[in-house]
Scaffold this motif. Structure first.
Motif, PDB file in Angstrom:
ATOM      1  N   PHE A 229      42.234  33.101 -72.133  1.00 54.39           N
ATOM      2  CA  PHE A 229      40.633  32.833 -72.201  1.00 54.39           C
ATOM      3  C   PHE A 229      40.045  31.748 -72.956  1.00 54.39           C
ATOM      4  O   PHE A 229      38.576  31.821 -73.136  1.00 54.39           O
ATOM      5  CB  PHE A 229      40.168  34.256 -72.498  1.00 54.39           C
ATOM      6  N   ASN A 230      40.873  30.854 -73.452  1.00 54.82           N
ATOM      7  CA  ASN A 230      39.926  29.975 -74.229  1.00 54.82           C
ATOM      8  C   ASN A 230      40.426  28.397 -73.821  1.00 54.82           C
ATOM      9  O   ASN A 230      40.328  27.573 -74.732  1.00 54.82           O
ATOM     10  CB  ASN A 230      40.145  30.119 -75.924  1.00 54.82           C
ATOM     11  N   LYS A 231      41.085  28.357 -72.658  1.00 54.13           N
ATOM     12  CA  LYS A 231      41.538  26.926 -72.224  1.00 54.13           C
ATOM     13  C   LYS A 231      40.442  26.380 -71.412  1.00 54.13           C
ATOM     14  O   LYS A 231      40.081  26.778 -70.351  1.00 54.13           O
ATOM     15  CB  LYS A 231      42.872  27.116 -71.444  1.00 54.13           C
ATOM     16  N   ASN A 232      39.993  25.190 -71.981  1.00 54.56           N
ATOM     17  CA  ASN A 232      38.871  24.550 -71.120  1.00 54.56           C
ATOM     18  C   ASN A 232      38.711  23.074 -71.754  1.00 54.56           C
ATOM     19  O   ASN A 232      39.345  22.595 -72.612  1.00 54.56           O
ATOM     20  CB  ASN A 232      37.782  25.224 -71.085  1.00 54.56           C
ATOM     21  N   GLU A 233      38.393  22.187 -70.951  1.00 52.16           N
ATOM     22  CA  GLU A 233      38.224  20.862 -71.288  1.00 52.16           C
ATOM     23  C   GLU A 233      37.863  20.376 -72.687  1.00 52.16           C
ATOM     24  O   GLU A 233      37.707  19.169 -73.040  1.00 52.16           O
ATOM     25  CB  GLU A 233      37.916  19.862 -70.174  1.00 52.16           C
ATOM     26  N   THR A 234      36.921  21.188 -73.332  1.00 52.77           N
ATOM     27  CA  THR A 234      36.292  20.836 -74.469  1.00 52.77           C
ATOM     28  C   THR A 234      37.273  20.497 -75.481  1.00 52.77           C
ATOM     29  O   THR A 234      37.313  19.872 -76.356  1.00 52.77           O
ATOM     30  CB  THR A 234      35.372  21.828 -74.943  1.00 52.77           C
ATOM     31  N   MET A 235      38.395  21.259 -75.207  1.00 48.40           N
ATOM     32  CA  MET A 235      39.846  21.086 -76.125  1.00 48.40           C
ATOM     33  C   MET A 235      40.273  19.602 -76.041  1.00 48.40           C
ATOM     34  O   MET A 235      41.168  19.031 -77.087  1.00 48.40           O
ATOM     35  CB  MET A 235      40.958  21.822 -75.695  1.00 48.40           C
ATOM     36  N   LEU A 236      39.828  18.779 -75.124  1.00 56.31           N
ATOM     37  CA  LEU A 236      40.281  17.183 -74.919  1.00 56.31           C
ATOM     38  C   LEU A 236      39.462  16.345 -75.739  1.00 56.31           C
ATOM     39  O   LEU A 236      39.784  15.145 -75.950  1.00 56.31           O
ATOM     40  CB  LEU A 236      40.315  17.043 -73.240  1.00 56.31           C
ATOM     41  N   GLU A 237      38.339  16.733 -76.119  1.00 54.49           N
ATOM     42  CA  GLU A 237      37.303  15.843 -76.595  1.00 54.49           C
ATOM     43  C   GLU A 237      38.030  15.204 -77.932  1.00 54.49           C
ATOM     44  O   GLU A 237      38.929  15.657 -78.724  1.00 54.49           O
ATOM     45  CB  GLU A 237      36.268  16.578 -77.226  1.00 54.49           C
ATOM     46  N   GLY A 238      37.786  13.869 -77.918  1.00 54.62           N
ATOM     47  CA  GLY A 238      38.407  12.826 -78.928  1.00 54.62           C
ATOM     48  C   GLY A 238      39.555  12.533 -78.539  1.00 54.62           C
ATOM     49  O   GLY A 238      40.077  11.613 -79.328  1.00 54.62           O
ATOM     50  N   ASP A 265      35.652  23.716 -67.841  1.00 56.24           N
ATOM     51  CA  ASP A 265      34.248  23.897 -68.427  1.00 56.24           C
ATOM     52  C   ASP A 265      34.529  22.466 -69.491  1.00 56.24           C
ATOM     53  O   ASP A 265      35.426  22.479 -70.348  1.00 56.24           O
ATOM     54  CB  ASP A 265      34.286  25.035 -69.171  1.00 56.24           C
ATOM     55  N   GLY A 266      33.438  21.826 -69.827  1.00 55.21           N
ATOM     56  CA  GLY A 266      33.513  20.871 -70.766  1.00 55.21           C
ATOM     57  C   GLY A 266      33.545  19.319 -70.136  1.00 55.21           C
ATOM     58  O   GLY A 266      33.283  18.433 -70.755  1.00 55.21           O
ATOM     59  N   VAL A 267      33.576  19.352 -68.834  1.00 56.35           N
ATOM     60  CA  VAL A 267      33.377  17.910 -68.081  1.00 56.35           C
ATOM     61  C   VAL A 267      32.117  17.945 -67.845  1.00 56.35           C
ATOM     62  O   VAL A 267      31.261  18.754 -67.751  1.00 56.35           O
ATOM     63  CB  VAL A 267      34.259  18.220 -66.721  1.00 56.35           C
TER      64      VAL A 267
END
Ligand SMILES: Nc1ccn([C@@H]2O[C@H](COP(=O)(O)O)[C@@H](O)[C@H]2O)c(=O)n1
Ligand SMILES: [Mg+2]
Length: 322
Positions: A229-238, A265-267
């Motif tokens: 439940f916590n995988k989304n593209e915000t993890m890619l930031e930076g 989510d996060g794109v």
């Protein structure tokens, strides 16, 4: 369906005419999207996105895919299940029997909760956090040689969806970034992709990786833990990958769990995301929710034929010879 892994039907003359004459493509002309096991709630939306993707071309495209039961099959042609990336790890011979026993007990408790249509999202989130936390705690205090994983991964190389090779080879040839986002065990995800000949330079795997203490002693997972439940593209930031993909605003997302629908989510909000959901467990009970969540729902389809068809349409190169 897995019994008939036919090559996607993009040579149809209507489709080809649409490409040649730059006429909008009609969904009804794409045979594979009209199969009985392909369910689309909002056909106009899918048609509109597909036409946008076709005019944008592959330079604007990125793929975000789950791994377990999305790149791997949900069942083989004889009905057998395939192990998850965690299951691959648990087959490694040198693991202490008490570790394997505890891991299987956890699986038997939590996997039915994960796939149950009768348990609320809030309860599932709580249960999944417990599952991943206990799995990490179970992974401590014994030595392990990572080379063992390759042997088991090789044994299960057959478990990738039919026509995965063509899909991932084409994505690499076109330089389309592929993010494999897995709440599974990343060491096994990479080993499986590699052993199956599907690991290409255009791919990035974000997942849970084993952590070691004093080089050989296992010490749980590296942070942050990724669960269903916590995988989304915000993890890619930076990250470099974020810089690589953030201007690619046409996204094809593929997953088997409802929660996979949030992986993009996060794109940037201006992006267009076409979501493909592979539905297998409790298909009748889940169908409506999957259709409300994913743009295209494929029921018991153990192939990559639909994504491959979409890619060929976007690439626009599969034209008739006449
Ligand atoms: N200890 C665990 C935890 C999870 N699983 C399964 O792994 C799957 C997650 O991987 P995705 O690539 O699909 O994100 C998840 O569906 C769990 O069923 C496990 O087997 N053991
Ligand atoms: Mg999955």
């Amino acid at each position: 369906m897995s019994n008939s892994p036919k090559i996607p039907d993009v040579n149809d003359s209507e489709v080809a005419n649409a490409i040649i004459n730059s006429k909008p493509l009609r969904l009804e002309d794409v045979a594979i999207l009209n199969n009985d096991n392909c369910k689309i709630k909002d056909k106009q939306r899918v048609e509109r996105i597909l036409n946008e993707f076709m005019s944008g071309g592959h330079e604007r495209l990125q793929i975000v895919s789950d791994f377990d039961f999305t790149i791997t099959k949900q069942r083989t042609s004889n009905g057998a299940t395939v192990p998850s990336s965690f299951g691959i790890f648990e087959e490694c011979k040198s693991l202490p029997p008490n570790f394997v026993k505890a891991a299987r007990e956890l699986h038997d408790i939590y996997r039915p909760i994960e796939v149950s249509p009768h348990i609320s999202r809030a309860e599932k989130v709580k249960a999944m956090i417990e599952w991943w936390t206990k799995s990490g705690e179970n992974l401590m205090g014994f030595t392990f040689d990572l080379k063992e994983i390759d042997e088991i991964a090789k044994k299960y190389a057959y478990s990738m969806r039919d026509n995965s090779h063509e899909l991932f080879r084409n994505l690499d040839a076109l330089n389309i970034p592929v993010l494999v986002f897995s709440a599974g065990l990343g060491n096994c995800v990479i080993a499986m992709l590699r052993q199956a000949g599907l690991f290409y330079p255009n791919m990035k795997v974000i997942s849970n990786f084993l952590q070691f203490k004093d080089e050989t002693m296992l010490n749980g997972f590296q942070e942050p833990i990724i669960h269903t439940f916590n995988k989304n593209e915000t993890m890619l930031e930076g990250t470099d990958y974020y810089d690589l993909v953030h201007s690619r605003d046409h996204i094809i997302l593929m997953g088997d769990s409802l929660a996979d629908s949030g992986m993009a989510d996060g794109v940037p909000a201006s992006s267009h995301v076409l979501k493909i959901g592979f539905l297998f467990h409790h298909a009748d009970e889940y169908l409506e929710e999957y259709m409300n969540t994913f743009d295209i729902v494929l029921i018991d389809d153990q192939t990559m034929n639909v994504p491959l068809t979409l890619l060929k349409l976007i690439e626009g190169k599969t034209l008739p010879t006449e």
